[in-house]
Scaffold this motif. Structure first.
Motif, PDB file in Angstrom:
ATOM      1  N   PHE A 195       0.763  -1.195   0.131  1.00  0.00           N
ATOM      2  CA  PHE A 195      -0.093  -0.049  -0.125  1.00  0.00           C
ATOM      3  C   PHE A 195       0.992   1.295   0.117  1.00  0.00           C
ATOM      4  N   PHE A 196       1.138   1.887  -1.006  1.00  0.00           N
ATOM      5  CA  PHE A 196       1.798   3.237  -1.181  1.00  0.00           C
ATOM      6  C   PHE A 196       1.373   4.442  -0.585  1.00  0.00           C
ATOM      7  N   ILE A 197       2.167   4.846   0.074  1.00  0.00           N
ATOM      8  CA  ILE A 197       1.872   6.308   0.584  1.00  0.00           C
ATOM      9  C   ILE A 197       3.000   7.206   0.020  1.00  0.00           C
ATOM     10  N   ASP A 198       2.560   8.304  -0.715  1.00  0.00           N
ATOM     11  CA  ASP A 198       3.442   9.175  -1.576  1.00  0.00           C
ATOM     12  C   ASP A 198       3.983  10.338  -0.255  1.00  0.00           C
ATOM     13  N   ILE A 199       5.246  10.668  -0.555  1.00  0.00           N
ATOM     14  CA  ILE A 199       5.837  11.786   0.063  1.00  0.00           C
ATOM     15  C   ILE A 199       6.092  12.827  -0.917  1.00  0.00           C
ATOM     16  N   VAL A 200       5.403  13.872  -0.791  1.00  0.00           N
ATOM     17  CA  VAL A 200       5.567  15.163  -2.008  1.00  0.00           C
ATOM     18  C   VAL A 200       5.967  16.284  -1.466  1.00  0.00           C
ATOM     19  N   GLU A 201       6.709  17.143  -2.071  1.00  0.00           N
ATOM     20  CA  GLU A 201       7.055  18.221  -1.587  1.00  0.00           C
ATOM     21  C   GLU A 201       5.808  19.275  -1.999  1.00  0.00           C
ATOM     22  N   ALA A 204       9.517  10.873  -2.330  1.00  0.00           N
ATOM     23  CA  ALA A 204       9.947   9.456  -2.002  1.00  0.00           C
ATOM     24  C   ALA A 204       8.587   8.734  -1.900  1.00  0.00           C
ATOM     25  N   VAL A 205       8.392   7.337  -1.641  1.00  0.00           N
ATOM     26  CA  VAL A 205       7.188   6.658  -1.422  1.00  0.00           C
ATOM     27  C   VAL A 205       7.493   5.714  -0.457  1.00  0.00           C
ATOM     28  N   ALA A 206       6.546   5.736   0.621  1.00  0.00           N
ATOM     29  CA  ALA A 206       6.527   4.956   1.563  1.00  0.00           C
ATOM     30  C   ALA A 206       5.647   3.918   1.279  1.00  0.00           C
ATOM     31  N   GLN A 207       5.541   2.744   2.089  1.00  0.00           N
ATOM     32  CA  GLN A 207       4.463   1.723   1.849  1.00  0.00           C
ATOM     33  C   GLN A 207       4.235   0.859   3.094  1.00  0.00           C
ATOM     34  N   MET A 208       3.107   0.698   3.243  1.00  0.00           N
ATOM     35  CA  MET A 208       2.749  -0.411   4.137  1.00  0.00           C
ATOM     36  C   MET A 208       2.652  -1.760   3.438  1.00  0.00           C
ATOM     37  N   VAL A 209       3.506  -2.699   3.958  1.00  0.00           N
ATOM     38  CA  VAL A 209       3.734  -4.017   3.418  1.00  0.00           C
ATOM     39  C   VAL A 209       2.966  -5.408   4.197  1.00  0.00           C
ATOM     40  N   TYR A 210       2.555  -6.091   3.317  1.00  0.00           N
ATOM     41  CA  TYR A 210       1.990  -7.351   3.813  1.00  0.00           C
ATOM     42  C   TYR A 210       3.010  -8.271   4.465  1.00  0.00           C
ATOM     43  N   PRO A 270      13.605  11.133   1.549  1.00  0.00           N
ATOM     44  CA  PRO A 270      13.958  12.179   0.502  1.00  0.00           C
ATOM     45  C   PRO A 270      15.628  12.255   0.760  1.00  0.00           C
ATOM     46  N   PRO A 271      16.567  12.018  -0.262  1.00  0.00           N
ATOM     47  CA  PRO A 271      17.925  12.263  -0.030  1.00  0.00           C
ATOM     48  C   PRO A 271      18.215  13.717   0.679  1.00  0.00           C
ATOM     49  N   LYS A 272      17.728  14.838   0.361  1.00  0.00           N
ATOM     50  CA  LYS A 272      17.821  16.078   0.852  1.00  0.00           C
ATOM     51  C   LYS A 272      17.564  16.367   2.137  1.00  0.00           C
ATOM     52  N   ASN A 279      17.284  16.564   6.071  1.00  0.00           N
ATOM     53  CA  ASN A 279      18.131  16.297   7.157  1.00  0.00           C
ATOM     54  C   ASN A 279      17.539  15.424   8.298  1.00  0.00           C
ATOM     55  N   HIS A 280      18.309  15.561   9.504  1.00  0.00           N
ATOM     56  CA  HIS A 280      17.880  14.410  10.527  1.00  0.00           C
ATOM     57  C   HIS A 280      16.510  14.812  10.992  1.00  0.00           C
ATOM     58  N   PHE A 281      16.151  16.189  11.462  1.00  0.00           N
ATOM     59  CA  PHE A 281      14.924  16.472  11.829  1.00  0.00           C
ATOM     60  C   PHE A 281      13.784  16.474  10.881  1.00  0.00           C
ATOM     61  N   GLU A 282      14.105  16.599   9.817  1.00  0.00           N
ATOM     62  CA  GLU A 282      12.947  16.506   8.701  1.00  0.00           C
ATOM     63  C   GLU A 282      12.623  15.009   8.572  1.00  0.00           C
ATOM     64  N   ARG A 283      13.468  14.224   8.613  1.00  0.00           N
ATOM     65  CA  ARG A 283      13.418  12.654   8.639  1.00  0.00           C
ATOM     66  C   ARG A 283      12.612  12.260   9.617  1.00  0.00           C
ATOM     67  N   LEU A 284      13.030  12.564  11.004  1.00  0.00           N
ATOM     68  CA  LEU A 284      12.355  12.353  12.063  1.00  0.00           C
ATOM     69  C   LEU A 284      10.822  12.916  11.899  1.00  0.00           C
ATOM     70  N   LEU A 285      10.555  14.029  11.601  1.00  0.00           N
ATOM     71  CA  LEU A 285       9.203  14.251  11.151  1.00  0.00           C
ATOM     72  C   LEU A 285       8.524  13.713  10.472  1.00  0.00           C
ATOM     73  N   LEU A 286       9.290  12.897   9.284  1.00  0.00           N
ATOM     74  CA  LEU A 286       8.471  12.048   8.402  1.00  0.00           C
ATOM     75  C   LEU A 286       8.257  10.908   8.997  1.00  0.00           C
ATOM     76  N   LEU A 287       9.064  10.323   9.822  1.00  0.00           N
ATOM     77  CA  LEU A 287       8.842   9.249  10.404  1.00  0.00           C
ATOM     78  C   LEU A 287       7.204   9.511  11.475  1.00  0.00           C
TER      79      LEU A 287
END
Length: 293
Positions: free
Chosen positions: A218-224, A231-237, A261-263, A265-273
Motif C-alpha cells: 500500500f503506497f503512501i506518497d511523500i511529496v514536496e 519519496a514513496v513509503a509503503q505499508m507491506v503485507y 528524500p535524500p536532501k 536532514n535528520h529532523f526532517e526525517r524524524l518528522l517524516l517518521l
C-alpha cells in the motif's frame, strides 16, 4: 552532519541515532494478543501501541509502484535482524481508549509517543484528541526534543487548508494528506513535505486491497509543497510466514518501509517518521465500534 554513532544495548544489537546515515527506516508494530482478541470479539479495549524502528539497508529498492522489478520484500526474520534506530511506545489513557473503542473513534485518541534511543527517552510526540479535518478539527502531532525543557522540532497536521476541496478528496476519492511542518515555534513552522494516503484507485497508484495477500504493498506518497514526488513509503503485507502475515494484516499490526528524500536532514526525517505514524493511527489502525452495526 553529525557523525554516525552506535551504542551496544544487548549482544548482537546495535543502535544508531543519525537518520542522515541511513536511506530509510522500517517500522514494525509489535503484535499484541489482547488486541487481536478484542478486535475479533468487538471488545472495548485496546492496548497501547509499540513500534520497532529499524534502519533500512543500503542499496535496496523498496519500490514505488506495484509489480516493479527488483523490489525489496524482507521477511520478518530479516526485519528483526536490522539495526535498531528507535523503540516507540504509546502513552495514553486506558479509560479514553475504552470509551472511544466503544463508539468507533479509537483512531482519534489523545496520546503521547516516546521515542527511546537505548534507555534514553529522546523525543516526544504529543497528539491531542481531535475529530479530524472534515469536522473543522484537523488531526495533529507535535514533535519535541525531550528533556527538562521540551523544544519543539515541528508538527504533522492533517491538510485542510482548502476545506471544500479536501472534503471532496477525503469523502469521494479516499485521499488524505498530512503536512510535515518544521520549526522551533508554532509561528515559524514551514511546510516541507506532505504524506498522501490514497485508499482507492484514484491516486498515483491503485491501492485497493493494498497491504494484503492480494496486493502486498500500500503506497503512501511523500511529496514536496510543489507536488513533486520526493519519496514513496509503503505499508507491506510481509514475505515470510504466510499465517503470521495474515494474522498481522487482519488485526492491523502493520509493517512500513519509509525511504527518506535524500536532501532531508535528520529532523526532517524524524518528522517524516512522525508523519507516517500519524497516517498509521488515523487511517490504518483499529477504530473500534465493531458492535455498533
Amino acid at each position: 552532519m553529525e557523525q554516525n554513532s552506535f551504542v551496544l544495548v544487548a549482544p548482537g544489537m546495535q543502535l544508531m541515532d543519525n537518520l542522515e546515515a541511513v536511506p530509510g527506516v522500517v517500522v514494525k508494530e509489535t503484535t499484541q494478543v489482547v488486541d487481536a482478541v478484542m478486535a475479533a470479539a468487538g471488545g472495548g479495549y485496546e492496548a497501547e501501541n509499540k513500534y520497532h524502528v529499524r534502519a533500512m539497508p543500503q542499496n535496496v529498492n523498496p519500490g514505488r509502484e506495484h509489480g516493479e522489478a527488483g523490489t525489496w520484500r524482507p521477511t520478518t526474520a530479516q526485519l528483526d535482524a536490522l539495526p535498531q534506530v528507535y523503540f516507540v511506545e504509546e502513552d495514553s489513557d486506558c479509560c479514553l481508549r475504552a470509551i472511544l473503542a466503544a463508539f468507533g473513534g479509537l483512531n482519534l485518541r489523545a496520546l503521547k509517543l516516546h521515542f527511546y534511543y537505548g534507555n534514553s527517552d529522546k523525543y516526544l510526540v504529543e497528539r491531542p484528541c481531535k475529530l479530524g479535518g472534515c469536522c473543522c478539527c484537523p488531526l495533529e502531532m507535535r514533535l519535541y526534543q525531550n528533556g527538562q525543557q521540551k523544544q519543539l522540532i515541528g508538527a504533522v497536521v492533517e491538510d485542510f487548508d482548502n476545506y471544500c476541496a479536501r472534503c471532496f478528496d477525503c469523502c469521494c476519492l479516499c485521499i488524505n494528506k498530512h503536512k510535515v511542518l518544521v520549526g522551533p515555534t508554532r509561528e515559524s513552522l514551514v511546510h516541507k513535505y506532505s504524506l498522501v494516503n490514497s485508499a482507492c484507485c484514484c491516486g498515483r497508484v491503485d491501492n485497493c486491497c493494498g497491504g494484503t495477500c492480494c496486493k502486498p504493498s500500500f503506497f503512501i506518497d511523500i511529496v514536496e509543497p510543489d507536488g513533486s514526488l520526493a519519496a514513496v513509503a509503503q505499508m507491506v503485507y510481509g514475505s515470510g510466514d504466510s499465517w503470521a502475515d495474515c494474522c498481522r494484516c487482519a488485526f492491523d499490526f502493520n509493517n512500513y518501509i519509509l525511504p527518506f528524500p535524500p536532501k532531508a536532514n535528520h529532523f526532517e526525517r524524524l518528522l517524516l517518521l512522525t508523519g507516517l505514524l500519524s497516517v498509521e493511527y488515523a487511517h490504518h489502525s483499529r477504530t473500534g465500534g465493531e458492535n455498533n452495526g
